[in-house]
Enzyme design. Structure first.
Site, PDB file in Angstrom:
ATOM      1  CB  THR A   1      -0.659   0.095   1.284  1.00  0.00           C
ATOM      2  OG1 THR A   1      -1.802  -1.093   1.270  1.00  0.00           O
ATOM      3  CG2 THR A   1      -1.698   1.323   1.421  1.00  0.00           C
TER       4      THR A   1
ATOM      5  NE  ARG B   1      -9.132  -7.291   2.780  1.00  0.00           N
ATOM      6  CZ  ARG B   1      -8.137  -6.456   2.806  1.00  0.00           C
ATOM      7  NH1 ARG B   1      -7.488  -5.649   1.707  1.00  0.00           N
ATOM      8  NH2 ARG B   1      -7.458  -6.239   4.112  1.00  0.00           N
TER       9      ARG B   1
END
Length: 346
Positions: free
Chosen positions: A212, A240
């Site tokens: 990320t 998800r």
């Protein structure tokens, strides 16, 4: 006797003060500042080739200098965060944009969020498959819609209406990420346990690095902006969504306290509302940024089994990297132009 008792009372007070956490500093450390991350996880020097290590450092430096130049020239922290994250979203090195990991269905689902500390405005997007730069979509949602979060097909429709760059989903294909998915799928062929998962699957998630990307910036006007962008976790199913697009978990900014961008195992960050909790500790307990991030990441998050970390800047320009993993791709620049680029835990 009274003097004797007074002596022990004074000793107790002195020792107690030494153990108190540091309070929020009101001294201006930097007029403006910027920090970035490219993910935290099991990042070990023994597993990194010199070429790969240099590639990460070069890209981190490229990204942060984009934001730094904007801030130095009097630009907004929001522009600095968006443009800096663009560089990382456009690189296959990070799990965001071009380098996003694959879902179980062999697609890419992208999440992002952004928040401004002067007005507590925020925008977020989850599960888009054709927007080149999700962080820009998050900003458009914040500025040009009455909503905070959009997802899936609706978010893509909004992106097209606002003129953002739309790409064929094949743009996000990278061989490295696709091969990672295949390795996980092979392990998933093991016999399922009673929870419908396998021990192999859990181990893969725990041991993988979290790519990320995020950025937090403080501009010359004292405004803080935080942003985060991700492709999620390899082999994710059922659409998800992790913490990255969740305001208060993956991203938070408040000019009264600080700006935070998170990276790690998102489910735990959501449960603890990590980014906002750091700000709350500063606001309500008057903790310093350093002590607030340490308490949340090293104590609260670790206690429930969460892996990852945060980058943060407070209203006075103090910068912090806090993580409980082996490493974090990270960089910082202060108002003097001093650059720091690091990968491993020190």
């Amino acid at each position: 006797m009274k003097d004797f008792l007074l002596f022990f009372v004074l000793i107790f007070i002195v020792l107690g003060c030494k153990n108190e956490p540091k309070k929020t500093s009101e001294v201006k450390t930097n007029e403006f500042a910027i920090v970035i991350h490219g993910g935290a996880g099991t990042i070990l020097k023994k597993n990194m080739t010199p070429e790969k290590e240099q590639a990460y450092k070069t890209k981190l430096e490229e990204a942060i200098k984009v934001g730094y130049d904007i801030l130095k020239n009097g630009g907004s922290s929001m522009d600095a965060v968006e443009k800096t994250i663009h560089v990382m979203e456009n690189s296959p090195l990070f799990n965001a944009g071009k380098g996003a990991v694959f879902t179980n269905e062999e697609t890419n689902e992208l999440d992002a969020s952004i928040m401004t500390g002067n007005d507590l405005n925020a925008g977020a997007v989850a599960g888009v498959k054709d927007v080149k730069n999700p962080i820009s979509l998050a900003r458009k949602i914040m500025e040009n819609s009455p909503h905070v979060m959009l997802s899936g097909k609706g978010a893509s429709v909004f992106a097209k209406e606002k003129g953002l760059e739309i790409v064929n989903p094949s743009y996000f294909y990278t061989e490295n990420r696709f091969n990672s998915l295949q390795r996980v799928k092979e392990k998933m062929k093991a016999e399922l346990d009673h929870d419908g998962k396998t021990a192999f699957y859990d181990a893969e998630i725990k041991d993988s690095k979290f790519g990320t990307v995020g950025c937090v910036a403080l501009d010359k006007n004292g405004n803080i902006t935080a942003g985060t962008s991700t492709g999620g976790i390899t082999n994710k199913r059922w659409n998800r969504i992790g913490d990255s697009p969740i305001i208060g978990a993956g991203t938070y900014a408040n000019n009264k306290t600080c700006g935070v961008s998170s990276t790690g195992w998102g489910e735990y960050f959501i449960r603890l509302n990590v980014a906002h909790d750091i700000s709350a500790l500063m606001e309500y307990k008057n903790l310093s940024l350093k002590d607030a991030t340490k308490e949340v990441i090293q104590q609260k998050l670790t206690k429930i089994g969460g892996d990852g970390g945060v980058i943060a800047i407070d209203k006075n320009g103090n910068m912090v990297f806090e993580f409980n993993t082996a490493g974090m791709y990270r960089a910082s620049m202060n108002d003097k132009g001093e650059l720091g680029v690091k990968i491993y835990k020190e």
